[in-house]
Motif scaffolding. Structure first.
Motif, PDB file in Angstrom:
ATOM      1  N   LEU A 187      25.447 -42.384  14.044  1.00  0.00           N
ATOM      2  CA  LEU A 187      26.284 -42.677  13.100  1.00  0.00           C
ATOM      3  C   LEU A 187      27.824 -42.942  13.556  1.00  0.00           C
ATOM      4  O   LEU A 187      28.262 -42.458  14.692  1.00  0.00           O
ATOM      5  CB  LEU A 187      26.623 -41.529  12.220  1.00  0.00           C
ATOM      6  CG  LEU A 187      25.481 -40.898  11.490  1.00  0.00           C
ATOM      7  CD1 LEU A 187      25.534 -39.631  10.647  1.00  0.00           C
ATOM      8  CD2 LEU A 187      24.936 -42.078  10.268  1.00  0.00           C
ATOM      9  N   PRO A 188      28.469 -44.160  13.131  1.00  0.00           N
ATOM     10  CA  PRO A 188      29.561 -44.553  13.784  1.00  0.00           C
ATOM     11  C   PRO A 188      30.704 -43.603  13.348  1.00  0.00           C
ATOM     12  O   PRO A 188      32.003 -44.033  13.877  1.00  0.00           O
ATOM     13  CB  PRO A 188      29.674 -46.206  13.362  1.00  0.00           C
ATOM     14  CG  PRO A 188      29.169 -45.796  12.132  1.00  0.00           C
ATOM     15  CD  PRO A 188      27.896 -45.260  12.247  1.00  0.00           C
ATOM     16  N   GLY A 189      30.712 -43.080  12.380  1.00  0.00           N
ATOM     17  CA  GLY A 189      31.832 -42.041  11.866  1.00  0.00           C
ATOM     18  C   GLY A 189      31.308 -41.633  10.350  1.00  0.00           C
ATOM     19  O   GLY A 189      30.218 -41.504  10.224  1.00  0.00           O
ATOM     20  N   ARG A 190      32.628 -41.117   9.616  1.00  0.00           N
ATOM     21  CA  ARG A 190      32.019 -40.553   8.473  1.00  0.00           C
ATOM     22  C   ARG A 190      31.668 -41.643   7.410  1.00  0.00           C
ATOM     23  O   ARG A 190      32.437 -42.774   7.378  1.00  0.00           O
ATOM     24  CB  ARG A 190      33.245 -39.785   7.960  1.00  0.00           C
ATOM     25  CG  ARG A 190      33.861 -38.593   8.828  1.00  0.00           C
ATOM     26  CD  ARG A 190      32.763 -37.684   8.659  1.00  0.00           C
ATOM     27  NE  ARG A 190      32.429 -37.176   7.168  1.00  0.00           N
ATOM     28  CZ  ARG A 190      32.979 -35.920   6.751  1.00  0.00           C
ATOM     29  NH1 ARG A 190      33.835 -35.148   7.437  1.00  0.00           N
ATOM     30  NH2 ARG A 190      32.716 -35.524   5.435  1.00  0.00           N
ATOM     31  N   LEU A 191      30.870 -41.239   6.423  1.00  0.00           N
ATOM     32  CA  LEU A 191      30.344 -42.184   5.438  1.00  0.00           C
ATOM     33  C   LEU A 191      31.263 -41.661   4.038  1.00  0.00           C
ATOM     34  O   LEU A 191      31.538 -40.621   3.980  1.00  0.00           O
ATOM     35  CB  LEU A 191      28.892 -42.237   5.377  1.00  0.00           C
ATOM     36  CG  LEU A 191      28.087 -42.741   6.734  1.00  0.00           C
ATOM     37  CD1 LEU A 191      26.653 -42.239   6.346  1.00  0.00           C
ATOM     38  CD2 LEU A 191      28.289 -44.001   6.995  1.00  0.00           C
ATOM     39  N   PRO A 192      31.203 -42.733   3.254  1.00  0.00           N
ATOM     40  CA  PRO A 192      31.724 -42.124   1.994  1.00  0.00           C
ATOM     41  C   PRO A 192      30.921 -40.835   1.324  1.00  0.00           C
ATOM     42  O   PRO A 192      29.612 -40.740   1.422  1.00  0.00           O
ATOM     43  CB  PRO A 192      31.325 -43.327   0.908  1.00  0.00           C
ATOM     44  CG  PRO A 192      31.077 -44.559   1.764  1.00  0.00           C
ATOM     45  CD  PRO A 192      30.651 -44.065   3.045  1.00  0.00           C
ATOM     46  N   ALA A 193      32.016 -40.053   0.628  1.00  0.00           N
ATOM     47  CA  ALA A 193      31.293 -38.527   0.529  1.00  0.00           C
ATOM     48  C   ALA A 193      30.273 -38.627  -0.650  1.00  0.00           C
ATOM     49  O   ALA A 193      29.234 -37.890  -0.519  1.00  0.00           O
ATOM     50  CB  ALA A 193      32.348 -37.896  -0.352  1.00  0.00           C
ATOM     51  N   THR A 239      22.962 -48.896  10.416  1.00  0.00           N
ATOM     52  CA  THR A 239      22.781 -50.197  10.988  1.00  0.00           C
ATOM     53  C   THR A 239      23.751 -51.004  10.064  1.00  0.00           C
ATOM     54  O   THR A 239      23.437 -51.476   8.933  1.00  0.00           O
ATOM     55  CB  THR A 239      21.527 -50.665  10.754  1.00  0.00           C
ATOM     56  OG1 THR A 239      20.413 -49.784  11.374  1.00  0.00           O
ATOM     57  CG2 THR A 239      21.082 -51.982  11.393  1.00  0.00           C
ATOM     58  N   PRO A 240      24.845 -51.584  10.736  1.00  0.00           N
ATOM     59  CA  PRO A 240      25.796 -52.292  10.051  1.00  0.00           C
ATOM     60  C   PRO A 240      25.309 -53.822   9.974  1.00  0.00           C
ATOM     61  O   PRO A 240      24.594 -54.259  10.827  1.00  0.00           O
ATOM     62  CB  PRO A 240      27.103 -52.156  10.947  1.00  0.00           C
ATOM     63  CG  PRO A 240      26.448 -52.170  12.305  1.00  0.00           C
ATOM     64  CD  PRO A 240      25.110 -51.402  12.111  1.00  0.00           C
ATOM     65  N   HIS A 241      25.832 -54.314   8.895  1.00  0.00           N
ATOM     66  CA  HIS A 241      25.548 -55.970   8.842  1.00  0.00           C
ATOM     67  C   HIS A 241      26.472 -56.470   9.612  1.00  0.00           C
ATOM     68  O   HIS A 241      27.732 -56.171   9.814  1.00  0.00           O
ATOM     69  CB  HIS A 241      25.886 -56.191   7.541  1.00  0.00           C
ATOM     70  CG  HIS A 241      24.755 -55.573   6.390  1.00  0.00           C
ATOM     71  ND1 HIS A 241      23.712 -55.462   6.627  1.00  0.00           N
ATOM     72  CD2 HIS A 241      24.969 -55.124   5.100  1.00  0.00           C
ATOM     73  CE1 HIS A 241      22.854 -54.616   5.847  1.00  0.00           C
ATOM     74  NE2 HIS A 241      23.674 -54.720   4.773  1.00  0.00           N
ATOM     75  N   THR A 300      31.717 -53.723   7.670  1.00  0.00           N
ATOM     76  CA  THR A 300      31.600 -52.521   7.757  1.00  0.00           C
ATOM     77  C   THR A 300      30.534 -51.974   7.033  1.00  0.00           C
ATOM     78  O   THR A 300      30.133 -50.723   7.164  1.00  0.00           O
ATOM     79  CB  THR A 300      32.946 -51.705   7.652  1.00  0.00           C
ATOM     80  OG1 THR A 300      33.203 -51.977   6.071  1.00  0.00           O
ATOM     81  CG2 THR A 300      33.926 -52.295   8.371  1.00  0.00           C
ATOM     82  N   ALA A 301      29.829 -52.813   6.122  1.00  0.00           N
ATOM     83  CA  ALA A 301      28.699 -52.396   5.249  1.00  0.00           C
ATOM     84  C   ALA A 301      27.818 -52.713   6.222  1.00  0.00           C
ATOM     85  O   ALA A 301      27.347 -53.219   7.144  1.00  0.00           O
ATOM     86  CB  ALA A 301      28.775 -53.486   4.079  1.00  0.00           C
ATOM     87  N   GLY A 302      26.591 -51.769   5.702  1.00  0.00           N
ATOM     88  CA  GLY A 302      25.261 -51.757   6.308  1.00  0.00           C
ATOM     89  C   GLY A 302      24.392 -50.806   5.606  1.00  0.00           C
ATOM     90  O   GLY A 302      24.485 -50.766   4.213  1.00  0.00           O
ATOM     91  N   SER A 303      23.398 -50.314   6.282  1.00  0.00           N
ATOM     92  CA  SER A 303      22.048 -49.725   5.644  1.00  0.00           C
ATOM     93  C   SER A 303      22.084 -48.292   6.497  1.00  0.00           C
ATOM     94  O   SER A 303      22.082 -48.108   7.583  1.00  0.00           O
ATOM     95  CB  SER A 303      21.083 -50.354   5.581  1.00  0.00           C
ATOM     96  OG  SER A 303      19.876 -49.689   5.029  1.00  0.00           O
ATOM     97  N   LEU A 304      21.932 -47.045   5.857  1.00  0.00           N
ATOM     98  CA  LEU A 304      21.730 -46.106   6.102  1.00  0.00           C
ATOM     99  C   LEU A 304      20.376 -45.584   6.208  1.00  0.00           C
ATOM    100  O   LEU A 304      19.802 -45.266   5.022  1.00  0.00           O
ATOM    101  CB  LEU A 304      22.789 -44.720   5.525  1.00  0.00           C
ATOM    102  CG  LEU A 304      22.448 -43.314   5.873  1.00  0.00           C
ATOM    103  CD1 LEU A 304      23.192 -43.395   7.500  1.00  0.00           C
ATOM    104  CD2 LEU A 304      23.344 -42.363   5.073  1.00  0.00           C
ATOM    105  N   LEU A 357      19.792 -46.166   2.411  1.00  0.00           N
ATOM    106  CA  LEU A 357      20.831 -46.211   1.289  1.00  0.00           C
ATOM    107  C   LEU A 357      21.802 -47.313   1.858  1.00  0.00           C
ATOM    108  O   LEU A 357      22.238 -47.295   2.740  1.00  0.00           O
ATOM    109  CB  LEU A 357      21.504 -44.954   1.339  1.00  0.00           C
ATOM    110  CG  LEU A 357      21.026 -43.781   0.458  1.00  0.00           C
ATOM    111  CD1 LEU A 357      21.846 -42.674   0.722  1.00  0.00           C
ATOM    112  CD2 LEU A 357      21.154 -44.043  -1.120  1.00  0.00           C
ATOM    113  N   PRO A 358      22.062 -48.352   0.925  1.00  0.00           N
ATOM    114  CA  PRO A 358      23.108 -49.441   1.348  1.00  0.00           C
ATOM    115  C   PRO A 358      24.452 -48.593   1.209  1.00  0.00           C
ATOM    116  O   PRO A 358      24.726 -47.931   0.301  1.00  0.00           O
ATOM    117  CB  PRO A 358      23.064 -50.275   0.123  1.00  0.00           C
ATOM    118  CG  PRO A 358      22.386 -49.670  -1.069  1.00  0.00           C
ATOM    119  CD  PRO A 358      21.371 -48.613  -0.320  1.00  0.00           C
ATOM    120  N   CYS A 359      25.272 -48.863   2.276  1.00  0.00           N
ATOM    121  CA  CYS A 359      26.671 -48.074   2.097  1.00  0.00           C
ATOM    122  C   CYS A 359      27.785 -48.839   3.232  1.00  0.00           C
ATOM    123  O   CYS A 359      27.409 -49.798   3.820  1.00  0.00           O
ATOM    124  CB  CYS A 359      26.624 -46.617   2.779  1.00  0.00           C
ATOM    125  SG  CYS A 359      25.862 -46.529   4.339  1.00  0.00           S
TER     126      CYS A 359
END
Length: 446
Positions: free
Chosen positions: A342-348, A381-383, A387-391, A441-443
């Protein structure tokens, strides 16, 4: 960055459960790809003939429905046409590298008039009919032309041999009446045409196959309007499921408070009231009541912590998804490995959905899989350029297998939870194992 944490058995470190992920075969290229497409050209040419037969059967069946007959034939031919179209969708998806979805409206349950009317009203049924017409024509100019180039190359390259072995009235006008060789020596003049046609075949095979795949996609894939309708229906269903899930969670919280912490607090109040009455006359009984009250307070606090943990674990807020999953693995009675990238924190909301999805999949593995090893892999995995990608989350175990989203409420509940975020769930669990539950999950990363 990558983290790994594991709770080991006394025997030492546990190996990764299950088999390693199978990588797909390397894509073909060059001559191997052309030879493969040549074989497909022959198959698709035979399919074009079969498609014309299906077109005739389906058109005839629909035409005689108005006379009160042909209903079984119409339903049967519709099934055959859709099966035939699905095969071509898969072919186009393999060629273009992207899925070609089925556009059909679900057929309602009921008697045959209801089902037949739904099929005839479905625009995708008539687009199948248009594709059968187009395929019987365009097929001969795409993969048919490619196959013809190859046959011409083989014919002209071997023409001297054919000239020598065939009777005088056969293969004597290879270019029409304008050129008629009178000896084997003269027939060698046509040999250079063989490499020319082979070159045409080699340079156009991929382009013609891709052109055919695009024609299939344009007629057999859902239209933009159909995609919008399907998207609206999906969002409506997801919203309804989310509302139901939230209502169920509220009922669970209310039940847990009523049966747990609230009951203990009521008991605590009663104990304190009784202690107040006994204080002047029986201090020893008061001491015992206060001890019971203290125990009730501790039990109420523990139940409140469990309730809060079920709503949003504090470790998830403090340490993020990585730390929460490691804490989950440490509390697991089965040796569990956690690997996160994980590159960092994801949205809560995404972290919460991912945590509970993994927790539920882990619970299913503990209760039903009879596993000896479990591995949790979480990767973002970022697009490119955003900064968007898929978890992606994978819960793997070496248990008995047989898990299916249709086999119980556990995986189905996870799928409903993920659907609220446009997430997906797939299960690879053959009988005998191993099992891999893959969730996405897209995030966006923070």
């Amino acid at each position: 960055m990558t983290h790994s944490g594991e709770r080991h058995s006394p025997g030492g470190p546990a190996p990764r459960p299950g088999s390693a992920p199978r990588s797909g075969p390397a894509p073909r290229s060059g001559l191997a790809l052309r030879v493969s497409l040549l074989g497909w050209s022959l198959v698709l040419l035979l399919g074009a003939v079969l498609g014309f037969g299906l077109l005739t059967l389906w058109s005839t069946s629909v035409a005689v429905v108005a006379l009160g007959v042909g209903v079984p034939q119409t339903l049967l031919s519709t099934v055959l046409v859709r099966w035939f179209a699905d095969l071509h969708r898969q072919w186009a998806a393999d060629r273009l590298g992207e899925p070609v979805d089925r556009p059909y409206v679900p057929t309602p349950d009921g008697r045959w008039p209801v089902r037949l009317w739904a099929i005839l009203r479905d625009p995708a049924s008539w687009r199948d009919w248009a594709w059968l017409v187009a395929n019987s024509i365009t097929g001969w100019f795409t993969y048919g032309l490619s196959f013809l180039f190859f046959l011409c190359g083989a014919f002209y390259l071997s023409y001297p041999l054919l000239y020598a072995l065939t009777p005088p009235q056969v293969f004597r006008t290879p270019l029409g009446n304008g050129f008629r060789p009178h000896s084997v020596q003269e027939s060698f003049a046509l040999v250079p045409l063989g490499p020319v046609f082979f070159l045409l075949w080699y340079t156009t095979a991929v382009r013609l196959a891709n052109l055919n795949a695009r024609v299939i996609r344009s007629l057999l894939a859902p239209t933009e309007q159909a995609r919008l309708r399907a998207r609206v229906a999906q969002l409506a269903a997801s919203r309804a499921e989310t509302v139901d899930t939230q209502a169920g969670e509220l009922r669970r919280i209310e039940r847990d408070l009523h049966d747990g912490a609230q009951a203990r607090l009521v008991s605590l109040g009663m104990s304190l009231g009784l202690a107040e009455q006994l204080l002047p006359n029986d201090p020893q009984a008061v001491q015992q009541l206060l001890a019971e009250a203290r125990a009730s307070t501790a039990g109420a606090l523990a139940e409140l912590r469990d309730l809060v943990r079920g709503i949003h674990p504090p470790v998830l807020a403090d340490r993020g998804l990585d730390g929460a999953l490691k804490a989950l693995a440490l509390a697991n009675p089965i040796p569990t490995t956690v690997v996160t990238r994980l590159p960092g924190r994801l949205p809560a909301p995404v972290e919460s959905a991912a945590y509970f999805a993994v927790a539920e999949a882990l619970t299913n593995a503990i209760k039903h899989a009879r596993a000896r090893r479990i591995q949790i892999t979480v990767e973002f995995t970022p697009h490119p350029g955003t900064t968007a990608g898929s978890l992606t989350m994978r819960v793997s175990d070496d248990g008995r297998g047989g898990a299916s989203p249709d086999g119980g409420t556990g995986l189905r509940g996870i799928a409903h939870r993920l659907a609220a975020f446009d997430g997906t769930l797939t299960a690879d669990s053959p009988p005998g194992g191993p099992t891999e539950i893959r969730m996405s999950l897209p995030c966006a990363s923070s």
